[in-house]
Design an enzyme around this catalytic site. Structure first.
Site, short mmCIF file in Angstrom:
data_model
loop_
_atom_site.label_atom_id
_atom_site.label_comp_id
_atom_site.label_asym_id
_atom_site.label_seq_id
_atom_site.Cartn_x
_atom_site.Cartn_y
_atom_site.Cartn_z
N LYS A 40 10.27 -6.63 1.92
CA LYS A 40 9.22 -7.66 1.84
C LYS A 40 8.12 -7.18 0.90
CE LYS A 40 7.13 -5.82 6.08
NZ LYS A 40 7.11 -5.96 7.55
N TYR A 263 -21.07 -0.15 -14.05
CA TYR A 263 -21.88 -1.21 -13.43
C TYR A 263 -22.83 -0.64 -12.40
CZ TYR A 263 -19.02 -5.06 -15.26
OH TYR A 263 -18.39 -5.95 -16.06
C1 LIG Z 1 7.48 -4.79 8.16
C2 LIG Z 1 8.38 -4.78 9.33
C3 LIG Z 1 9.29 -3.73 9.52
C4 LIG Z 1 9.30 -2.49 8.66
O1 LIG Z 1 8.25 -1.65 9.09
P1 LIG Z 1 8.10 -0.18 8.53
O2 LIG Z 1 7.03 0.41 9.35
O3 LIG Z 1 7.69 -0.31 7.09
O4 LIG Z 1 9.43 0.48 8.67
C5 LIG Z 1 10.19 -3.84 10.55
N1 LIG Z 1 10.18 -4.90 11.39
C6 LIG Z 1 9.29 -5.91 11.26
C7 LIG Z 1 9.32 -7.03 12.22
C8 LIG Z 1 8.36 -5.88 10.24
O5 LIG Z 1 7.46 -6.87 10.12
#
Ligand SMILES: *Cc1c(COP(=O)(O)O)cnc(C)c1O
EC number: 5.1.1.1
Length: 368
Positions: A40, A263
Site C-alpha cells: 500500500k 526564511y
Molecule cells: C498496513 C497493514 C499491515 C502491514 O503492517 P506492517 O506493520 O507494515 O507490517 C498489515 N495489516 C493491515 C491490516 C495493515 O493495515
C-alpha cells in the site's frame, strides 16, 4: 505529478534488498504459511509496481489499501491475489469481481448497502475483518461474523479469509496484544464456518509473536528493511534497508559572521562559514522539522541550518566542496549512516511515515 528527473535528488531503491528481506522472513516461519506483501501507499514510498513485480515470484499475494492501488498492480500485469485491507465503496464491487480483487468486509451495515444494490455476488472473493481491539474497522462479535458469512455465501461470494490486526505488536508490554489475540480466538470459536485463510500477523507480529502466525502473514515495514518498532525491540534477524535518499550540492558559498540563512532569518552565522544548498525540501517530504538534523557529505555529518524551504535546504559544510558533490539524506556515506528511524526520531514519528512522505517529485531509481 511528474517526478523531477533533471535534479540530483533521488530515492535509490535496492530491490534485491527487499527480496533478501522476504527470504529472511520466509526462512524463519513455517513453509505452508501464505506470504502476502503489503505494498500500500506506493509500497511505503518504494514504488508499488517495481517492488511487486520484483518480489512476485516469492510471495503469495499483495495487500493494498484501496481499489486504485489494486488496479495499478493489475494494470502492470500482476496476476496474484490482491487483498484490499480497507473498506471499499460498495459501488466498486463489480470492478473488484472483474479484476479479481479481494475485498475486506468489515461490517453488516456495509453488507446491507451492498446487497440492496447487488444481490448476486458471484465471483467476488472477500476476507472478513475482525476488530479484536484495534478499534478501527471490523466486526466485534462472533454472531455478526456468522451472519455476514451466511449472507455473503448466500449471495454467491467466496469467503476466503478472516483476519484481525494488532495495535501493539511492536511494544514491550504484551497485555493488549494478548487480550486481542484471545478475543480473536474467541470469535473464531463461535463460527460455524472457518474460512481457509486465518491471519493476524503484520510485520511486528511475525517478528516478535511468531506463535501467533496462523496460515498467512501480511508483511509491510519489515520487507523494506525497516524495524517496525523503531528502536524499541531488536530484530531477531538481519534485514537490509532498501531505500537510500540522495542528492548533491548545487550551490556552495562562504558567508561572513552575522549573515543569515533561510526564511525567517532563523540562522545567523557566528563566524566565516561555508554553506551548501541542496535541491530538496518539504515538497519532497523533507519536512520543516528537519532543521537542525544532519545530512552526510563526504562521510561527514553536516547540519541543516536555516529553515527547510519547499524546494531547497541549506547545510553548513566543513570546507568548500565542488558543485555536484554527493549528499546523502538517508543511507550511508563513508562510515556514517542516517536511517529512516533516525529521521523519524528527529521528527517524533515512525520510520513508516518518513518513507511514505517522500513525495512523487522524487524519482525512484531501481537497482538490483
Ligand atoms: C498496513 C497493514 C499491515 C502491514 O503492517 P506492517 O506493520 O507494515 O507490517 C498489515 N495489516 C493491515 C491490516 C495493515 O493495515
Amino acid at each position: 505529478m511528474k517526478a523531477s528527473l533533471h535534479r540530483p535528488s533521488q530515492a535509490v531503491v535496492d530491490l534485491s534488498a527487499i527480496y533478501f528481506n522476504i527470504e529472511q522472513i520466509i526462512s524463519h516461519i513455517p513453509e505452508e504459511v501464505e506470504k502476502w506483501a503489503v505494498v500500500k501507499a506506493n509500497a511505503y514510498g518504494h514504488g508499488a509496481v517495481a517492488v511487486s513485480k520484483y518480489i512476485d515470484p516469492i510471495v503469495d499475494g499483495f495487500c493494498v489499501s484501496n481499489i486504485d492501488e489494486a488496479l495499478e498492480l493489475r494494470e502492470a500485469g500482476l496476476s496474484k491475489k490482491i487483498l484490499i485491507l480497507g473498506v471499499s465503496e460498495v459501488a466498486v464491487v463489480p470492478l473488484a469481481i472483474e479484476k479479481e480483487i479481494t475485498l475486506t468486509v468489515a461490517g453488516l451495515e456495509w453488507l446491507e448497502l451492498l446487497l440492496n444494490r447487488q444481490s448476486d455476488l458471484s465471483g467476488l472473493t472477500v476476507h472478513i475483518k475482525v476488530d479484536s481491539g484495534m478499534g478501527r474497522i471490523g466486526f466485534r462479535s462472533g454472531k455478526e461474523v456468522r451472519e455476514a458469512i451466511h449472507r455473503l455465501q448466500g449471495a454467491g461470494a467466496f469467503v476466503e479469509g478472516i483476519f484481525t490486526h494488532f495495535a501493539t505488536a511492536d511494544e514491550i508490554e504484551t497485555a493488549n496484544f494478548s487480550a486481542q489475540l484471545s478475543r480473536f480466538k474467541e470469535i473464531l470459536s463461535e463460527l460455524d464456518f472457518l474460512p481457509p485463510l486465518v491471519h493476524a500477523s503484520n510485520s511486528a507480529t511475525t517478528l516478535w509473536h511468531s506463535e501467533t502466525i496462523m496460515n498467512a502473514v501480511r508483511l509491510g515495514d519489515i520487507i523494506y528493511g525497516l524495524n517496525p518498532s523503531g528502536r524499541v525491540l531488536e530484530l531477531p534477524y538481519e534485514v537490509k534497508p532498501a531505500l537510500r535518499l540522495e542528492s548533491a550540492l548545487v550551490h556552495v558559498k562562504e558567508i561572513q559572521a552575522g549573515a543569515h540563512v533561510g526564511y525567517g532569518a532563523t540562522y545567523t552565522s557566528d563566524s566565516q562559514q561555508i554553506i551548501g544548498t541542496i535541491p530538496l525540501g518539504y515538497a519532497d517530504g523533507w519536512t520543516r522539522d528537519m532543521q537542525g538534523f544532519d545530512v552526510l557529505v563526504d562521510g561527514q555529518r553536516c547540519p541543516i541550518v536555516g529553515r527547510v524551504s519547499m524546494d531547497q535546504i541549506t547545510v553548513r559544510l566543513p570546507r568548500a566542496y565542488p558543485l555536484g558533490t554527493p549528499v546523502v539524506l538517508i543511507g550511508n556515506s563513508g562510515a556514517e549512516t542516517i536511517t529512516a528511524t533516525d529521521v523519524a526520531e528527529k521528527r517524533g514519528t515512525i520510520n513508516y511515515e518518513v518513507v511514505c512522505l517522500i513525495s512523487d517529485r522524487v524519482p525512484r531509481i531501481y537497482k538490483d
